[in-house]
Write a protein that holds these residues in place. Structure first.
Motif, PDB file in Angstrom:
ATOM      1  N   GLU A 164       0.848  -1.192   0.000  1.00  0.00           N
ATOM      2  CA  GLU A 164       0.000   0.000   0.000  1.00  0.00           C
ATOM      3  C   GLU A 164       0.888   1.249   0.000  1.00  0.00           C
ATOM      4  O   GLU A 164       2.071   1.189   0.280  1.00  0.00           O
ATOM      5  CB  GLU A 164      -0.926   0.005   1.216  1.00  0.00           C
ATOM      6  N   TYR A 165       0.274   2.393  -0.283  1.00  0.00           N
ATOM      7  CA  TYR A 165       1.011   3.648  -0.385  1.00  0.00           C
ATOM      8  C   TYR A 165       0.708   4.583   0.786  1.00  0.00           C
ATOM      9  O   TYR A 165      -0.442   4.700   1.197  1.00  0.00           O
ATOM     10  CB  TYR A 165       0.646   4.381  -1.683  1.00  0.00           C
ATOM     11  N   PHE A 166       1.749   5.251   1.278  1.00  0.00           N
ATOM     12  CA  PHE A 166       1.549   6.361   2.212  1.00  0.00           C
ATOM     13  C   PHE A 166       0.898   7.505   1.440  1.00  0.00           C
ATOM     14  O   PHE A 166      -0.006   8.154   1.920  1.00  0.00           O
ATOM     15  CB  PHE A 166       2.883   6.831   2.798  1.00  0.00           C
ATOM     16  N   PHE A 167       1.424   7.743   0.241  1.00  0.00           N
ATOM     17  CA  PHE A 167       0.872   8.727  -0.688  1.00  0.00           C
ATOM     18  C   PHE A 167       1.461   8.450  -2.059  1.00  0.00           C
ATOM     19  O   PHE A 167       2.443   7.719  -2.188  1.00  0.00           O
ATOM     20  CB  PHE A 167       1.150  10.172  -0.243  1.00  0.00           C
ATOM     21  N   LYS A 168       0.822   9.031  -3.069  1.00  0.00           N
ATOM     22  CA  LYS A 168       1.296   8.867  -4.450  1.00  0.00           C
ATOM     23  C   LYS A 168       1.733  10.210  -5.022  1.00  0.00           C
ATOM     24  O   LYS A 168       1.221  11.259  -4.626  1.00  0.00           O
ATOM     25  CB  LYS A 168       0.205   8.250  -5.317  1.00  0.00           C
ATOM     26  N   GLU A 169       2.665  10.133  -5.941  1.00  0.00           N
ATOM     27  CA  GLU A 169       3.155  11.323  -6.638  1.00  0.00           C
ATOM     28  C   GLU A 169       1.969  12.103  -7.192  1.00  0.00           C
ATOM     29  O   GLU A 169       1.057  11.532  -7.793  1.00  0.00           O
ATOM     30  CB  GLU A 169       4.089  10.896  -7.769  1.00  0.00           C
ATOM     31  N   GLY A 170       1.953  13.413  -6.967  1.00  0.00           N
ATOM     32  CA  GLY A 170       0.881  14.271  -7.448  1.00  0.00           C
ATOM     33  C   GLY A 170      -0.239  14.491  -6.439  1.00  0.00           C
ATOM     34  O   GLY A 170      -1.044  15.403  -6.603  1.00  0.00           O
ATOM     35  N   ASP A 171      -0.297  13.662  -5.381  1.00  0.00           N
ATOM     36  CA  ASP A 171      -1.314  13.852  -4.337  1.00  0.00           C
ATOM     37  C   ASP A 171      -1.077  15.174  -3.618  1.00  0.00           C
ATOM     38  O   ASP A 171       0.069  15.604  -3.457  1.00  0.00           O
ATOM     39  CB  ASP A 171      -1.253  12.744  -3.277  1.00  0.00           C
ATOM     40  N   GLU A 172      -2.157  15.801  -3.185  1.00  0.00           N
ATOM     41  CA  GLU A 172      -2.032  16.954  -2.289  1.00  0.00           C
ATOM     42  C   GLU A 172      -1.547  16.430  -0.947  1.00  0.00           C
ATOM     43  O   GLU A 172      -1.868  15.307  -0.562  1.00  0.00           O
ATOM     44  CB  GLU A 172      -3.369  17.672  -2.138  1.00  0.00           C
ATOM     45  N   GLY A 173      -0.794  17.222  -0.235  1.00  0.00           N
ATOM     46  CA  GLY A 173      -0.299  16.775   1.064  1.00  0.00           C
ATOM     47  C   GLY A 173      -0.147  17.921   2.029  1.00  0.00           C
ATOM     48  O   GLY A 173       0.057  19.066   1.617  1.00  0.00           O
ATOM     49  N   ASP A 174      -0.255  17.603   3.312  1.00  0.00           N
ATOM     50  CA  ASP A 174      -0.044  18.613   4.347  1.00  0.00           C
ATOM     51  C   ASP A 174       0.657  18.011   5.554  1.00  0.00           C
ATOM     52  O   ASP A 174       0.540  18.518   6.656  1.00  0.00           O
ATOM     53  CB  ASP A 174      -1.372  19.266   4.752  1.00  0.00           C
ATOM     54  N   SER A 175       1.389  16.914   5.319  1.00  0.00           N
ATOM     55  CA  SER A 175       2.066  16.282   6.445  1.00  0.00           C
ATOM     56  C   SER A 175       3.316  15.543   5.985  1.00  0.00           C
ATOM     57  O   SER A 175       3.477  15.237   4.814  1.00  0.00           O
ATOM     58  CB  SER A 175       1.119  15.307   7.150  1.00  0.00           C
ATOM     59  N   LEU A 176       4.176  15.277   6.952  1.00  0.00           N
ATOM     60  CA  LEU A 176       5.327  14.420   6.742  1.00  0.00           C
ATOM     61  C   LEU A 176       5.155  13.205   7.636  1.00  0.00           C
ATOM     62  O   LEU A 176       4.298  13.181   8.513  1.00  0.00           O
ATOM     63  CB  LEU A 176       6.637  15.160   7.023  1.00  0.00           C
ATOM     64  N   PHE A 177       5.984  12.202   7.410  1.00  0.00           N
ATOM     65  CA  PHE A 177       5.901  10.958   8.155  1.00  0.00           C
ATOM     66  C   PHE A 177       7.276  10.601   8.705  1.00  0.00           C
ATOM     67  O   PHE A 177       8.294  10.849   8.058  1.00  0.00           O
ATOM     68  CB  PHE A 177       5.416   9.818   7.263  1.00  0.00           C
ATOM     69  N   CYS A 201      12.540  10.057   7.777  1.00  0.00           N
ATOM     70  CA  CYS A 201      11.485  11.063   7.627  1.00  0.00           C
ATOM     71  C   CYS A 201      11.241  11.244   6.132  1.00  0.00           C
ATOM     72  O   CYS A 201      12.190  11.248   5.357  1.00  0.00           O
ATOM     73  CB  CYS A 201      11.987  12.355   8.266  1.00  0.00           C
ATOM     74  N   PHE A 202       9.974  11.368   5.738  1.00  0.00           N
ATOM     75  CA  PHE A 202       9.672  11.577   4.319  1.00  0.00           C
ATOM     76  C   PHE A 202       8.373  12.371   4.176  1.00  0.00           C
ATOM     77  O   PHE A 202       7.556  12.417   5.088  1.00  0.00           O
ATOM     78  CB  PHE A 202       9.586  10.242   3.566  1.00  0.00           C
ATOM     79  N   GLY A 203       8.247  13.030   3.034  1.00  0.00           N
ATOM     80  CA  GLY A 203       7.061  13.833   2.757  1.00  0.00           C
ATOM     81  C   GLY A 203       7.187  15.274   3.205  1.00  0.00           C
ATOM     82  O   GLY A 203       6.232  16.039   3.141  1.00  0.00           O
ATOM     83  N   GLU A 204       8.390  15.676   3.613  1.00  0.00           N
ATOM     84  CA  GLU A 204       8.587  17.018   4.181  1.00  0.00           C
ATOM     85  C   GLU A 204       8.508  18.131   3.149  1.00  0.00           C
ATOM     86  O   GLU A 204       8.206  19.271   3.486  1.00  0.00           O
ATOM     87  CB  GLU A 204       9.918  17.099   4.935  1.00  0.00           C
ATOM     88  N   MET A 205       8.772  17.821   1.882  1.00  0.00           N
ATOM     89  CA  MET A 205       8.792  18.884   0.869  1.00  0.00           C
ATOM     90  C   MET A 205       7.447  19.602   0.767  1.00  0.00           C
ATOM     91  O   MET A 205       7.402  20.814   0.603  1.00  0.00           O
ATOM     92  CB  MET A 205       9.213  18.324  -0.490  1.00  0.00           C
ATOM     93  N   THR A 206       6.362  18.857   0.905  1.00  0.00           N
ATOM     94  CA  THR A 206       5.044  19.478   0.798  1.00  0.00           C
ATOM     95  C   THR A 206       4.774  20.457   1.939  1.00  0.00           C
ATOM     96  O   THR A 206       4.012  21.403   1.783  1.00  0.00           O
ATOM     97  CB  THR A 206       3.931  18.404   0.688  1.00  0.00           C
ATOM     98  N   LEU A 207       5.423  20.244   3.084  1.00  0.00           N
ATOM     99  CA  LEU A 207       5.278  21.185   4.196  1.00  0.00           C
ATOM    100  C   LEU A 207       6.018  22.483   3.920  1.00  0.00           C
ATOM    101  O   LEU A 207       5.624  23.538   4.400  1.00  0.00           O
ATOM    102  CB  LEU A 207       5.807  20.582   5.499  1.00  0.00           C
TER     103      LEU A 207
END
Length: 176
Positions: free
Chosen positions: A59-72, A97-103
């Motif tokens: 499963e995915y934490f998130f996919k490329e192009g998804d809107e995001g407002d959090s890191l993991f 840690c990943f997903g920080e760019m969207t923050l």
């Protein structure tokens, strides 16, 4: 998830169940680049208010192009960062840690993150960072600096990879 269960305790208070961390768990968090230098009070504040997310293998934490407002922050398991259809950028392990760019840039996710095995991660949202800002301003500034350092480290690493690829391409062209 046994090691995680050993380091966290659940206590019941008037508002319901809340997470209380022991010193080993807080020390583990403080050893991560994103939380380096943060005090126990601010870390406890964050962890008590941040949800844990369980993701099954494949499963995915998130996919490329998804809107995001959090890191993991990966607490257990491993995951793969993928760009496009199948360009594997990096394998993630416990503590990463990943997903920080969207923050930072408020843009959609730049890559997908897929669980290679069952994963458990702490999710830190923009909303929680704002709550940290209101409650612990100096600690908020520290986590922002830590995030920027982490992004800078990754940029330097990619810079080196790009230079090495460029040099390799020049060698190949010179052979032709």
């Amino acid at each position: 998830y046994l090691s995680l269960a050993v380091t966290k305790l659940l206590l019941f208070d008037n508002s319901g169940w809340s997470k209380i961390m022991d010193h080993r768990y807080l020390a583990w968090l403080q050893a991560m680049p994103i939380f380096g230098g943060m005090n126990e009070q601010a870390l406890t504040f964050l962890v008590e208010h941040c949800p844990e997310v369980a993701i099954d293998e494949g499963e995915y934490f998130f996919k490329e192009g998804d809107e995001g407002d959090s890191l993991f922050i990966l607490e257990s398991g491993s995951a793969l960062v993928v760009k496009g259809q199948n360009l594997q950028l990096r394998q993630l392990a416990r503590g990463d840690c990943f997903g920080e760019m969207t923050l930072i840039d408020l843009n959609p996710r730049s890559a997908s993150v897929q669980a290679l095995e069952p994963c458990l991660a702490l999710e830190l949202s923009n909303q929680m960072l704002f709550a940290l800002y209101e409650a612990h301003l100096q600690q908020f500034a520290l986590i922002q600096m830590n995030l920027l350092r982490e992004v800078s480290r990754r940029l330097r690493y990619l810079d080196e990879r790009l230079m090495n690829l460029d040099n390799e391409l020049l060698r190949v062209l010179n052979v032709l």
